[in-house]
Write an enzyme that holds these catalytic residues in place. Sequence first.
Site, PDB file in Angstrom:
ATOM      1  N   LYS A 182       9.073  -3.385  15.882  1.00  0.00           N
ATOM      2  CA  LYS A 182       9.376  -2.079  15.279  1.00  0.00           C
ATOM      3  C   LYS A 182      10.347  -1.300  16.172  1.00  0.00           C
ATOM      4  CE  LYS A 182       6.983  -1.980  11.416  1.00  0.00           C
ATOM      5  NZ  LYS A 182       7.661  -1.874  10.106  1.00  0.00           N
TER       6      LYS A 182
ATOM      7  N   SER B  49       6.453   2.612  13.339  1.00  0.00           N
ATOM      8  CA  SER B  49       5.023   2.817  13.624  1.00  0.00           C
ATOM      9  C   SER B  49       4.826   3.481  14.978  1.00  0.00           C
ATOM     10  CB  SER B  49       4.344   1.449  13.628  1.00  0.00           C
ATOM     11  OG  SER B  49       3.084   1.519  14.252  1.00  0.00           O
TER      12      SER B  49
ATOM     13  N   ILE C 163     -19.335  -1.125  11.482  1.00  0.00           N
ATOM     14  CA  ILE C 163     -19.305  -1.446  12.914  1.00  0.00           C
ATOM     15  C   ILE C 163     -18.335  -0.484  13.572  1.00  0.00           C
ATOM     16  CG2 ILE C 163     -18.603  -3.164  14.630  1.00  0.00           C
ATOM     17  CD1 ILE C 163     -19.402  -5.281  12.464  1.00  0.00           C
ATOM     18  N   ILE C 164     -18.779   0.135  14.658  1.00  0.00           N
ATOM     19  CA  ILE C 164     -17.867   0.947  15.469  1.00  0.00           C
ATOM     20  C   ILE C 164     -17.643   0.202  16.774  1.00  0.00           C
ATOM     21  CG2 ILE C 164     -17.607   3.114  16.769  1.00  0.00           C
ATOM     22  CD1 ILE C 164     -18.909   4.582  14.485  1.00  0.00           C
TER      23      ILE C 164
ATOM     24  N   ASN D 288       7.930  -9.828  -1.511  1.00  0.00           N
ATOM     25  CA  ASN D 288       7.571 -11.254  -1.667  1.00  0.00           C
ATOM     26  C   ASN D 288       6.091 -11.435  -2.013  1.00  0.00           C
ATOM     27  OD1 ASN D 288       6.211 -10.814   0.697  1.00  0.00           O
ATOM     28  ND2 ASN D 288       7.380 -12.268   1.935  1.00  0.00           N
TER      29      ASN D 288
ATOM     30  N   TYR E  23       4.354  -6.892  17.315  1.00  0.00           N
ATOM     31  CA  TYR E  23       4.556  -5.939  16.217  1.00  0.00           C
ATOM     32  C   TYR E  23       5.270  -4.682  16.716  1.00  0.00           C
ATOM     33  CZ  TYR E  23       3.348  -2.512  12.609  1.00  0.00           C
ATOM     34  OH  TYR E  23       3.406  -1.523  11.649  1.00  0.00           O
TER      35      TYR E  23
ATOM     36  N   ALA F 289       9.336  -3.335   3.920  1.00  0.00           N
ATOM     37  CA  ALA F 289       8.850  -4.717   3.973  1.00  0.00           C
ATOM     38  C   ALA F 289       8.696  -5.159   5.420  1.00  0.00           C
ATOM     39  CB  ALA F 289       9.840  -5.632   3.250  1.00  0.00           C
TER      40      ALA F 289
ATOM     41  N   PHE G 282       0.833  -1.217   0.000  1.00  0.00           N
ATOM     42  CA  PHE G 282       0.000   0.000   0.000  1.00  0.00           C
ATOM     43  C   PHE G 282       0.865   1.263   0.000  1.00  0.00           C
ATOM     44  CE2 PHE G 282      -1.999   2.743   3.522  1.00  0.00           C
ATOM     45  CZ  PHE G 282      -2.555   3.647   2.630  1.00  0.00           C
TER      46      PHE G 282
ATOM     47  N   VAL H   8      -9.268   1.377   9.465  1.00  0.00           N
ATOM     48  CA  VAL H   8     -10.693   1.693   9.608  1.00  0.00           C
ATOM     49  C   VAL H   8     -11.221   2.481   8.406  1.00  0.00           C
ATOM     50  CG1 VAL H   8     -10.248   3.781  11.011  1.00  0.00           C
ATOM     51  CG2 VAL H   8     -12.422   2.596  11.205  1.00  0.00           C
TER      52      VAL H   8
HETATM   53  C1  UD2 Z   1      -3.059   1.127  13.996  1.00  0.00           C
HETATM   54  C2  UD2 Z   1      -2.368   0.261  12.983  1.00  0.00           C
HETATM   55  C3  UD2 Z   1      -1.644  -0.873  13.650  1.00  0.00           C
HETATM   56  C4  UD2 Z   1      -0.739  -0.353  14.755  1.00  0.00           C
HETATM   57  C5  UD2 Z   1      -1.564   0.500  15.721  1.00  0.00           C
HETATM   58  C6  UD2 Z   1      -0.670   1.137  16.767  1.00  0.00           C
HETATM   59  C7  UD2 Z   1      -3.628   0.318  10.913  1.00  0.00           C
HETATM   60  C8  UD2 Z   1      -4.536  -0.415  10.012  1.00  0.00           C
HETATM   61  N1  UD2 Z   1      -3.323  -0.289  12.053  1.00  0.00           N
HETATM   62  O1  UD2 Z   1      -4.102   0.399  14.616  1.00  0.00           O
HETATM   63  O2  UD2 Z   1      -0.871  -1.552  12.679  1.00  0.00           O
HETATM   64  O3  UD2 Z   1       0.322   0.396  14.185  1.00  0.00           O
HETATM   65  O4  UD2 Z   1      -2.194   1.576  15.013  1.00  0.00           O
HETATM   66  O5  UD2 Z   1      -1.400   1.846  17.685  1.00  0.00           O
HETATM   67  O6  UD2 Z   1      -3.151   1.401  10.622  1.00  0.00           O
HETATM   68  N2  UD2 Z   1     -12.505   0.511  14.177  1.00  0.00           N
HETATM   69  C9  UD2 Z   1     -13.897   0.475  14.164  1.00  0.00           C
HETATM   70  N3  UD2 Z   1     -14.501  -0.249  13.187  1.00  0.00           N
HETATM   71  C10 UD2 Z   1     -13.803  -0.956  12.236  1.00  0.00           C
HETATM   72  C11 UD2 Z   1     -12.390  -0.916  12.277  1.00  0.00           C
HETATM   73  C12 UD2 Z   1     -11.777  -0.164  13.257  1.00  0.00           C
HETATM   74  O7  UD2 Z   1     -14.560   1.077  15.034  1.00  0.00           O
HETATM   75  O8  UD2 Z   1     -14.444  -1.586  11.369  1.00  0.00           O
HETATM   76  C13 UD2 Z   1     -11.846   1.318  15.213  1.00  0.00           C
HETATM   77  C14 UD2 Z   1     -10.824   0.529  16.009  1.00  0.00           C
HETATM   78  O9  UD2 Z   1     -11.414  -0.159  17.090  1.00  0.00           O
HETATM   79  C15 UD2 Z   1      -9.884   1.643  16.450  1.00  0.00           C
HETATM   80  C16 UD2 Z   1      -9.942   2.647  15.289  1.00  0.00           C
HETATM   81  O10 UD2 Z   1     -11.109   2.343  14.564  1.00  0.00           O
HETATM   82  O11 UD2 Z   1     -10.349   2.246  17.617  1.00  0.00           O
HETATM   83  C17 UD2 Z   1      -8.744   2.568  14.368  1.00  0.00           C
HETATM   84  O12 UD2 Z   1      -8.572   1.212  13.985  1.00  0.00           O
HETATM   85  P1  UD2 Z   1      -7.469   0.734  12.922  1.00  0.00           P
HETATM   86  O13 UD2 Z   1      -7.526  -0.755  12.912  1.00  0.00           O
HETATM   87  O14 UD2 Z   1      -7.642   1.449  11.647  1.00  0.00           O
HETATM   88  O15 UD2 Z   1      -6.099   1.274  13.512  1.00  0.00           O
HETATM   89  P2  UD2 Z   1      -5.427   1.145  14.967  1.00  0.00           P
HETATM   90  O16 UD2 Z   1      -5.180   2.546  15.410  1.00  0.00           O
HETATM   91  O17 UD2 Z   1      -6.191   0.264  15.869  1.00  0.00           O
END
Ligand code: UD2
Length: 312
Positions: free
Chosen positions: A146, A118, A201-202, A32, A142, A75, A11, A186
């Site tokens: 990092k 990250s 879904i939230i 890969n 993870y 990567a 991405f 999200v």
């Molecule tokens: C991000 C990174 C993760 C890690 C983390 C460190 C992404 C995809 N993930 O996780 O790799 O670096 O930060 O803190 O960038 N949510 C909903 N509904 C959904 C999906 C998500 O409510 O369908 C909420 C989720 O519970 C969270 C927020 O949205 O509170 C962000 O979720 P996320 O998975 O995009 O990213 P995050 O911050 O959990």
Amino acid sequence: MRALVTGGAGFIGSHLVDALVAEGWRVTVLDNLSTGTESNLKSVMDDITFCKGDIRDRQIIEKAVEDCSVIFHLAAVVSVPQTIDHPVESALINDLGTLYVLEEARKKNIKRVVFSSSCAVYGDDPQLPKKETMNLKPGSPYALQKMTAEHYMRLGYELYGLEAVSLRYFNVYGPRQDPSSPYSGVISIFMKMAIEQKSPIIYGNGDQSRDFIYVTDVVKANLLAAASAQARGQIVNIGTGSSVSINQLWDMICALTGLTIEPKYQPSRPGDIYASLANVEYAKLFLGFEHDYPFEKGLESTYEWYKQRKST
Ligand code: UD2
């Protein structure tokens, strides 16, 4: 000038490759294709050298770094849950793989290595905004991987004089982010829901907030990190310095798309962080970086991309 982009079919990596090609760089991609795809590179495939291979394979890294002056190392196993399920295998990729890349850089005298880290390294520390000098509390393999890789970068600088730069990305979004897993970003999931006119879904009450940064801005930060003299040996947050809640995010997507769909609420995800926000002073100081994309504009471009993707 030739650059190696590990994870260049992913991405973020593929957007970086597009920008490097547009700027006249010669580019080698090492990927890969575990999560990246060749289709992400379709517009530049004829202009780049593509090596399908794994960063655990030292011979392929040795070949890929030939003639390079900069390595962008992206990567990685990028899914937090995957690293929880496979802590050893992910460490071999995220840590040992990084060490292999650094070692090859040292042997070939490649000066600059820009590493994609990250904000996960901060863990769930309630102190905001997150500042690079804060104590780290990695809460997953993870995050720990990092953090460890950042230390290898630091040692590369202190012991071997490698111009190592680590970029701590906050929540990156934009075209090509894959919405297919429940742990996808999200914004990618909400875009898919909006296009299918379904309720998202939230998790939790939706007040949790994130510092979302558009992928083109992350590419800009990488290019500055490769060029800036002050960036050598630094660790720098890459965020916008402002945040939105998940409720606000869905409201904004509804406003953008003209939808009036109520989200469904489910219990919070275990380990979910409440608030995340970057202190962006170091980014300005060491990289001269400021984000260009206001959130509304980034969301709009992202939505256009998902809409087009659906219709092709
Ligand atoms: C991000 C990174 C993760 C890690 C983390 C460190 C992404 C995809 N993930 O996780 O790799 O670096 O930060 O803190 O960038 N949510 C909903 N509904 C959904 C999906 C998500 O409510 O369908 C909420 C989720 O519970 C969270 C927020 O949205 O509170 C962000 O979720 P996320 O998975 O995009 O990213 P995050 O911050 O959990």
